[in-house]
Design a protein around this motif. Sequence first.
Motif, short mmCIF file in Angstrom:
data_model
loop_
_atom_site.label_atom_id
_atom_site.label_comp_id
_atom_site.label_asym_id
_atom_site.label_seq_id
_atom_site.Cartn_x
_atom_site.Cartn_y
_atom_site.Cartn_z
N GLU A 261 0.82 -1.22 0.00
CA GLU A 261 0.00 0.00 0.00
C GLU A 261 0.85 1.27 0.00
OE1 GLU A 261 -3.31 0.50 -0.34
OE2 GLU A 261 -3.34 -1.63 -0.82
N GLU A 262 1.93 1.27 0.77
CA GLU A 262 2.79 2.46 0.81
C GLU A 262 3.45 2.69 -0.55
OE1 GLU A 262 6.69 4.18 3.22
OE2 GLU A 262 5.63 2.42 3.97
N LEU A 263 3.93 1.61 -1.14
CA LEU A 263 4.55 1.72 -2.45
C LEU A 263 3.51 2.16 -3.48
CD1 LEU A 263 6.96 1.24 -4.37
CD2 LEU A 263 6.20 -1.14 -4.59
N LYS A 264 2.31 1.63 -3.38
CA LYS A 264 1.25 1.97 -4.31
C LYS A 264 0.96 3.48 -4.29
CE LYS A 264 -3.03 0.41 -3.70
NZ LYS A 264 -4.19 -0.51 -3.74
N GLY A 265 0.93 4.05 -3.10
CA GLY A 265 0.68 5.48 -2.98
C GLY A 265 1.76 6.31 -3.66
N HIS A 266 3.00 5.90 -3.49
CA HIS A 266 4.12 6.60 -4.12
C HIS A 266 4.02 6.51 -5.64
CE1 HIS A 266 8.15 7.78 -5.28
NE2 HIS A 266 8.33 6.59 -5.84
N ILE A 268 1.33 5.96 -7.53
CA ILE A 268 0.18 6.72 -8.03
C ILE A 268 0.52 8.20 -8.16
CG2 ILE A 268 -2.15 7.52 -7.45
CD1 ILE A 268 -2.66 4.71 -6.27
N LYS A 269 1.13 8.76 -7.12
CA LYS A 269 1.50 10.18 -7.16
C LYS A 269 2.48 10.46 -8.31
CE LYS A 269 3.47 13.96 -4.43
NZ LYS A 269 4.25 14.44 -5.60
N THR A 270 3.47 9.60 -8.46
CA THR A 270 4.47 9.79 -9.52
C THR A 270 3.83 9.69 -10.89
OG1 THR A 270 6.15 8.81 -8.07
CG2 THR A 270 6.70 9.02 -10.40
N LEU A 271 2.91 8.75 -11.05
CA LEU A 271 2.24 8.57 -12.34
C LEU A 271 1.40 9.80 -12.70
CD1 LEU A 271 1.11 4.84 -12.10
CD2 LEU A 271 2.94 5.77 -13.53
N HIS A 272 0.71 10.34 -11.73
CA HIS A 272 -0.08 11.55 -11.98
C HIS A 272 0.83 12.69 -12.45
CE1 HIS A 272 -4.12 10.44 -10.97
NE2 HIS A 272 -3.79 10.01 -9.75
N ASP A 273 1.99 12.81 -11.82
CA ASP A 273 2.93 13.87 -12.20
C ASP A 273 3.49 13.64 -13.60
OD1 ASP A 273 2.56 15.13 -9.79
OD2 ASP A 273 4.35 14.27 -8.84
N ILE A 274 3.79 12.39 -13.92
CA ILE A 274 4.30 12.06 -15.26
C ILE A 274 3.26 12.42 -16.32
CG2 ILE A 274 4.89 10.15 -16.81
CD1 ILE A 274 6.24 8.79 -14.42
N ILE A 275 2.02 12.07 -16.06
CA ILE A 275 0.95 12.34 -17.03
C ILE A 275 0.75 13.84 -17.22
CG2 ILE A 275 -1.53 12.12 -17.46
CD1 ILE A 275 -1.33 9.37 -15.98
N SER A 276 0.68 14.58 -16.11
CA SER A 276 0.44 16.02 -16.21
C SER A 276 1.59 16.74 -16.92
CB SER A 276 0.23 16.62 -14.82
OG SER A 276 1.42 16.52 -14.05
N GLN A 277 2.80 16.24 -16.77
CA GLN A 277 3.97 16.88 -17.37
C GLN A 277 4.13 16.53 -18.86
OE1 GLN A 277 6.18 19.03 -16.17
NE2 GLN A 277 5.52 19.10 -14.04
N LYS A 297 -4.90 0.03 -12.76
CA LYS A 297 -4.73 -1.17 -11.93
C LYS A 297 -4.46 -0.83 -10.46
CE LYS A 297 -5.26 -4.70 -14.63
NZ LYS A 297 -6.21 -5.79 -14.28
N LEU A 298 -4.04 0.38 -10.24
CA LEU A 298 -3.66 0.77 -8.85
C LEU A 298 -4.76 1.50 -8.10
CD1 LEU A 298 -0.02 2.01 -9.61
CD2 LEU A 298 -0.65 -0.05 -8.34
#
Length: 299
Positions: A261-266, A268-277, A297-298
């Motif tokens: 779960e902790e890894l999943k949260g990290h 998800i946040k990184t993926l959102h940033d990659i997409i927005s950028q 999937k996450l």
Amino acid sequence: MDGRRVTTLQGLLKFAIEQGQCQDSGGGTYDEMDHERKAFLENAFKSMTIDVMEELSQAISVLEDNSTSNAQKSNALNLIRDHIDNIDFANSFVKLGGTNILIECLKSHDKNVRIAAINIVAEMSQNNAFCQKHFLEHNILKLLITYLNDNEDLVSSSLYAISALVRGFEPGAAELIEIGGLELVVNCLNTSFTRAFIKACFLISTLSTEYMLVRDEFVKLGAFEKLANFLEVITDFDVKMEALLRAMAELSQSKKFKPDEELKGHIIKTLHDIISQNEKLPQCEEIVEYSNTLLDKLI
């Protein structure tokens, strides 16, 4: 001749005709040339053609000669490589008895000889079930996985050859699992060599796409978590991140996929940033696509 390699008289003549015009003092097309000029052109072309089977035989003879230097062996192997991307010549090389000497070169102490031999195995095996089966029977896959903890060039070339030996060839994939090759491929993700890392990602993603069992094994071996350790925000196209995201997206399709779960949260946040950028950058279309697949999937 515009960089294309032509190995038959017919091919050379076709090439000349395709050009539309032979450059001679009087101009004109090939069909318009008189008999004498045509004969001259055909003789010139004959002198330029090569007998591929003869060249392969001579190269094998050079490699079999114990007095041959490593430099000469490398040259002979490079000559072989010039031809074996043609499936007929690849199979003929096997039938000429080239495999045993190729195995010797794979075991050479000379780095250049070994890498040249590995690349030949890779290119002979691409989409070629005959060579895939033949090399599997000669235990070449077992030999190649022993090079996955060596220097960058050997690791990269070995991953390339392993990929060629097992893609689209289920017995090869089964053998790779049986000999512990999947774990060694996952270990390649620890490398500091970018080229080797990218090839490991590519092999993980392509095998996972073809074989669900292999995908599940990669997940159980912790490949997803290892990949996640290298996930970072980018602001433009990055070939390493594209390969990494593709592998992660494919592994996330496994029924064995249960991230911490902790890894999943990290992630998800990184993926959102990659997409927005990167979502507005055409060159990053696949990076964004893999990121969205993974997010689905996450979340």
